[in-house]
Design an enzyme around this catalytic site. Structure first.
Site, PDB file in Angstrom:
ATOM      1  CG  ASP A   1      -5.436 -12.492 -11.743  1.00 48.50           C
ATOM      2  OD1 ASP A   1      -5.284 -11.488 -12.475  1.00 48.50           O
ATOM      3  OD2 ASP A   1      -4.880 -13.579 -11.952  1.00 48.50           O
TER       4      ASP A   1
ATOM      5  CG  ASP B   1      -1.471  -6.751  -4.804  1.00 53.52           C
ATOM      6  OD1 ASP B   1      -0.523  -5.956  -4.966  1.00 53.52           O
ATOM      7  OD2 ASP B   1      -1.311  -7.982  -4.743  1.00 53.52           O
TER       8      ASP B   1
ATOM      9  N   GLY C   1       0.762  -1.237   0.000  1.00 54.87           N
ATOM     10  CA  GLY C   1       0.000   0.000   0.000  1.00 54.87           C
ATOM     11  C   GLY C   1       0.793   1.288   0.000  1.00 54.87           C
TER      12      GLY C   1
ATOM     13  CD1 TRP D   1       4.596   3.084  -4.626  1.00 56.87           C
ATOM     14  CD2 TRP D   1       3.862   3.108  -6.739  1.00 56.87           C
ATOM     15  NE1 TRP D   1       5.684   2.960  -5.442  1.00 56.87           N
ATOM     16  CE2 TRP D   1       5.271   2.967  -6.747  1.00 56.87           C
ATOM     17  CE3 TRP D   1       3.178   3.130  -7.944  1.00 56.87           C
ATOM     18  CZ2 TRP D   1       6.006   2.870  -7.931  1.00 56.87           C
ATOM     19  CZ3 TRP D   1       3.907   3.032  -9.133  1.00 56.87           C
ATOM     20  CH2 TRP D   1       5.303   2.909  -9.124  1.00 56.87           C
TER      21      TRP D   1
ATOM     22  CG  ASP E   1       5.798  -0.962  -7.175  1.00 57.69           C
ATOM     23  OD1 ASP E   1       6.770  -0.923  -7.941  1.00 57.69           O
ATOM     24  OD2 ASP E   1       5.921  -1.106  -5.943  1.00 57.69           O
TER      25      ASP E   1
ATOM     26  CE  LYS F   1       8.302  -3.251  -9.395  1.00 61.16           C
ATOM     27  NZ  LYS F   1       8.444  -3.586  -7.964  1.00 61.16           N
TER      28      LYS F   1
END
Length: 209
Positions: free
Chosen positions: A99, A83, A63, A65, A124, A164
């Site tokens: 998902d 997530d 958490g 970000w 990320d 990322k």
């Protein structure tokens, strides 16, 4: 009963982790993870986040970000996080565990976003690394492709994207794909990113829609 020995790489990682000034600073400030310093540095340079914005955070747990984004966008903004892993609640963040490749989860995520369009998509995401580059790199590139596809679905014209990415096979083609969709694309390596890590962050602004 013999003690289980750590591998040289895991021992090195543990030492780096506990000696890491960013890990210690994150604990001191009550941040979820050291990753918050990466998005903070990107924000200081690129000013992606502004008060009142709607933000989607992919691969959000634990958490860091989302925590940072919620603080910047304030009460007038929204942060929608997703997530596979659970995440403790954060004020101002709507979290969905699941998902988003699965239709039901994707629809639930889109329901939380709509009818708005999104100002910033953040990712990320990273796969569980096997330590085998020929396995890890395709997995990592698959995830960043999913993040870019999310931009195509929810990002407003002139919106921004930060993701990322691990340098390696497929990286150059991915940068080209991002450039096709955004007016300005920069590659950042924050100070808080470990120097030997292959990770960099693509910062893209001016989504062409």
């Amino acid at each position: 009963m013999s003690k289980q020995k750590h591998s040289a790489s895991s021992t090195r990682w543990l030492k780096e982790h506990f000696d890491d000034k960013y890990v210690n600073e994150a604990k001191k400030k009550g941040y979820r993870s050291r990753a918050i310093f990466k998005i903070e540095e990107i924000q200081n340079k690129d000013k992606l986040l502004k008060a009142g914005m709607t933000v989607v955070d992919l691969g959000a747990a634990p958490g860091g970000w989302s925590q940072f984004a919620a603080k910047v966008v304030g009460e007038g903004g929204r942060v929608i996080a997703c997530d596979l892993l659970p995440m403790e609640s954060i004020a101002g963040v709507s979290f969905l565990q699941g998902d988003f490749r699965e239709e039901a989860v994707l629809n639930a995520l889109l329901d939380r976003i709509q009818p708005d369009m999104v100002d910033v998509v953040m990712s990320d995401m990273a796969p569980n690394m096997a330590g085998n580059l020929s396995v890890d790199q395709p997995r990592a590139m698959y995830l960043v492709e999913l993040a870019l596809d999310m931009c195509r679905q929810v990002l407003a014209p002139n919106g921004s994207f930060v993701v990322k990415v691990f340098q390696g096979e497929g990286f150059d083609d991915y940068v080209k794909a991002v450039r096709d969709l955004f007016k300005v694309v920069k590659i950042r390596k924050p100070d808080s990113s470990r120097s030997r890590s292959r990770e960099v962050f693509i910062v893209a602004t001016g989504y062409k829609g």
